[in-house]
Design an enzyme around this catalytic site. Structure first.
Site, PDB file in Angstrom:
ATOM      1  CG  ASP A 448      -2.101   0.709   0.908  1.00  0.00           C
ATOM      2  OD1 ASP A 448      -2.366   1.565   0.111  1.00  0.00           O
ATOM      3  OD2 ASP A 448      -3.328   0.261   1.944  1.00  0.00           O
ATOM      4  CG  ASP A 516      -9.725   2.228  -0.611  1.00  0.00           C
ATOM      5  OD1 ASP A 516      -9.099   1.125  -0.740  1.00  0.00           O
ATOM      6  OD2 ASP A 516      -8.980   3.283   0.086  1.00  0.00           O
TER       7      ASP A 516
HETATM    8  C1  GLA Z   1      -5.918   2.006   2.212  1.00  0.00           C
HETATM    9  C2  GLA Z   1      -6.324   0.794   1.178  1.00  0.00           C
HETATM   10  C3  GLA Z   1      -7.241   0.005   1.919  1.00  0.00           C
HETATM   11  C4  GLA Z   1      -6.754  -0.583   3.310  1.00  0.00           C
HETATM   12  C5  GLA Z   1      -6.281   0.525   4.033  1.00  0.00           C
HETATM   13  C6  GLA Z   1      -5.666   0.127   5.536  1.00  0.00           C
HETATM   14  O1  GLA Z   1      -6.785   2.997   2.362  1.00  0.00           O
HETATM   15  O2  GLA Z   1      -6.682   1.311   0.079  1.00  0.00           O
HETATM   16  O3  GLA Z   1      -7.555  -1.205   1.233  1.00  0.00           O
HETATM   17  O4  GLA Z   1      -5.822  -1.521   3.182  1.00  0.00           O
HETATM   18  O5  GLA Z   1      -5.406   1.457   3.429  1.00  0.00           O
HETATM   19  O6  GLA Z   1      -5.076   1.235   6.146  1.00  0.00           O
END
Ligand code: GLA
Length: 694
Positions: A448, A516
């Protein structure tokens, strides 16, 4: 023959349905001659050079292949540099060429300053795609400061205005397609945040008379995950040009004696419809870009516990979720954020990649063994390029972030970006991930990256503006090294959802987190925009609980997510037995279809905004199977019967079609020309049709 050259200084690059032609003029400038459907080789001849007058610069009018700034060049150009004697004028003349297999290198040089630009073109005939890049070399004793070194410049053939496609996205609203006519002036798409970002896509699509089944489409996508710029302009004579490369808004790169800078590759092509474009790029990505170990394997059905638990992870609850996931047919169980350091919220812990002993008193192995015993692989989340100021890492090494001594850094999500241009930081990041992977049976990493860069100070670099490019290169090098050390582990590129969706990510990772936003209706639009240039297999799509706005039923959510690489993100512990049974049924069904979906040709038959329905068809590589997804949140105006014409079938072959309870046989010609008349009405309709060649 993919590359042809002749004594007139003409270079002809050919794929099955495309020609790209350049030639050296009598003035030794490399000119662009042609791009489009194939013509006779003898039709092309060397250009005489262009006339100049005080009204029009000859260079300004010409279709030069890679234009430097300087002299009488007044339009936007591909290259700009400053020489040691302060000259900011570059003259690139043709020097020589070389052919290596399917790659043509054309060497240009500014002889007065020992600057060489190598333009490299690779031809992928069967995919109808070409790639090109530019390598700039300093063969002099003095420094050369690059101020812009784009990957490519393209001159488009038609003098009529083109429709230009790009995305206008944001977090949770990635890949929102926008089409606009470029009649005059310029259009610019870019990222300045350090990653390719959620906003625009690092690519151009310029089309005339386009539709999903016909038209003329010229396109190119940059293989790069950092700041990019795509600039298109149309001049008073009707010539449309596209420039694409590393963004120069805060760029300069110092080349010392003997140094070289290679601009990222652009993969480009000409297609006779939008669907052909998407399918050429999908084929090309599968055959030439996906990393080796998992190239030919469909992605597993994953479960990710993030939406169920957020930061509140503990071994017992994760084990229960894993048990429930195994029962519905999940193949890969992923624990997301929250497992390490003091990570109880987004305020602390990033950078401390050791297992939290309160949440996992017996280490990670207890959970991983349990997951493996249940017959699933285990995956885990990292955000390796980041640090929370509230962490052991930051307390030990505050100088490891991008920062300026006299500025207070902007924390976003309470975190700062690590200075990946420092070798010791690269080593730390590699070691942290490597240690966890070496000590456990981990088959997947979600990598990420949750904030844009700011206060971009790099006291370690002689030229601070090189940081953007060097950060991206360091990221690729670390991921590649980890993948070489752990060849059984898949990596997913994520950046606050789909902020790292580009061909650079596709080259170095095995899948992409698309957004997301898992709202099924929003996802139809996001997936539609994504599918223009990016491969279906890489499009991770989850079914989640109804925390977003549209109350789509579970089966509908599945039928949208099944159009990519299926994942589940619901809280399985709160689902009823009926819901879990439906999950199991849908996952089993998806496993039967997934090769066709992940590797097949894709046809966007109907579009939700335009046609009331979203209808996408996938055809397996061997042509024996096809699957059609029909979804709509609501039909309108009492419409209840729709006619849908299929694509990608063999006209003379006979097919068995299954739609809900009905089964019938028709020829490919009938299905593609007459189409299928189908009753569709009401709210949240979702149907999956299967088609089998007899
Ligand atoms: C980001 C990612 C999510 C999740 C969060 C965790 O927002 O896009 O899918 O993994 O971080 O903190």
């Amino acid at each position: 023959m993919a590359i042809l050259t002749n004594k007139d200084g003409i270079f002809i690059l050919e794929t099955e349905h495309t020609q790209y032609v350049m030639g050296v003029g009598t003035d030794s400038i490399l000119y662009h001659i042609y791009w489009g459907a194939p013509c006779k080789h003898s039709d092309f001849f060397a250009l005489p050079g262009y006339e100049k007058s005080s009204n029009h610069s000859e260079l300004d009018l010409a279709k030069t292949e890679y234009t430097p700034f300087g002299g009488t060049m007044y339009r936007d150009c591909a290259f700009k540099c400053t020489y040691a004697d302060k000259t900011r004028d570059c003259v690139l003349k043709y020097k020589e060429y070389a052919v290596q297999g399917d790659t043509l290198h054309v060497f240009l040089e500014d002889a007065a300053y020992g600057l060489c630009v190598k333009l490299s073109y690779t031809v992928y005939p069967a995919c109808d795609i070409l790639s090109r890049s530019a390598t700039v070399c300093n063969n002099s004793d003095a420094d050369i400061m690059l101020e812009r070194a784009f990957s490519a410049e393209f001159s488009l053939p038609s003098r009529q205005p083109y429709h230009i496609y790009n995305s206008n996205g944001t977090w949770s609203g990635e890949q929102q397609k926008v089409v606009q006519e470029l009649a005059c002036g310029s259009l610019q798409f870019e990222s300045r945040k350090g990653i390719s970002g959620h906003g625009n896509t690092p690519a151009f699509i310029a089309a005339q008379h386009e539709s999903e089944t016909q038209g003329e489409v010229f396109f190119g996508a940059l293989e790069y995950s950092g700041n990019f710029k795509v600039s298109l302009n149309r001049d008073a004579f009707g010539i449309t040009r596209a420039l694409i490369g590393v963004n120069d808004f805060d760029f300069s790169h110092t080349l010392h004696k003997g140094d070289a800078f290679t601009a990222p590759c652009v993969h480009f092509g000409f297609a006779e419809s939008l669907s052909d474009m998407s399918n050429h790029m999908n084929d090309f990505a599968m055959q030439h870009v996906f990393p080796e170990p998992f190239r030919d394997e469909p992605l597993p059905v994953l479960y990710n516990s993030w939406e169920a638990t957020e930061f509140d992870v503990c071994v017992e609850e994760q084990k229960k979720l894993a048990e429930a996931a195994a029962k519905i047919g999940v193949e890969l169980f992923v624990m997301d954020d929250g497992w390490f350091g003091e990570r109880n919220s987004d305020r602390a812990g990033l950078g401390d990649w050791t297992v939290n002993p309160e949440k996992f008193p017996n280490g990670l192995s207890e959970l991983i063994d349990h997951v493996n015993t249940l017959g699933m692989d285990f995956g885990i989340w990292f955000e390796p390029e980041m640090v929370n100021p509230d962490s052991a890492l930051y307390r030990a090494h505050p100088d490891w972030t991008y920062h300026y001594e006299r500025r207070t850094p902007n924390e976003l999500r309470h975190q700062l970006v690590l200075n990946l241009t420092k070798p010791e930081v690269q080593d730390y990041v590699f070691d942290c991930v490597d240690k966890v992977l070496s000590a456990h049976n981990i088959k997947y990493v979600k990598w990420d990256m949750n904030r844009p860069f700011s206060e971009i100070g790099t006291e370690n670099l002689e030229n601070g503006k090189m940081l953007w490019y060097l950060h991206t290169q360091a990221l690729y090098a670390i991921v590649d090294k980890l993948k070489a050390r752990h060849p059984q582990t898949q990596f997913e590129a994520c950046a606050s959802g789909g902020g790292r969706c580009d061909f650079g990510a596709i080259r170095h990772f095995d899948q992409i987190w698309t957004s997301d936003n898992t709202d099924a209706i929003d996802r139809i639009h996001i997936q539609d925009g994504y599918s223009l240039l990016y491969p279906t297999k890489y499009m991770r799509a989850w079914v989640t609980d109804l925390k977003w706005h549209n109350p789509a039923p579970l089966k509908f959510r599945f039928n949208v997510a099944m159009q990519g690489a299926l994942g589940i993100g619901t809280n399985l512990l709160k689902m009823s037995d009926e819901e879990l049974a439906l999950c199991a049924e849908q996952i089993a069904f998806y496993k039967k279809l997934r090769r066709t979906v992940q590797f097949g040709k894709k046809y966007r038959l109907l579009n939700l905004e335009r046609d009331e329905l979203s209808v996408n068809q996938y055809v397996s590589r061997d042509g024996k199977e096809s699957v059609v997804f029909v979804v709509t949140p609501s039909t309108r105006f009492l419409h209840h019967c729709f006619s849908i014409r299929l694509n990608g079938l063999e006209p003379d072959a006979q097919y068995r079609v299954r739609i809900c309870e009905s089964v019938f046989e028709k020829s490919g010609a009938f299905l593609m020309n007459a189409g299928i008349e189908q009753e569709i009405s009401g709210q949240y309709v979702s149907q999956i049709w299967t088609i089998e060649k007899l």
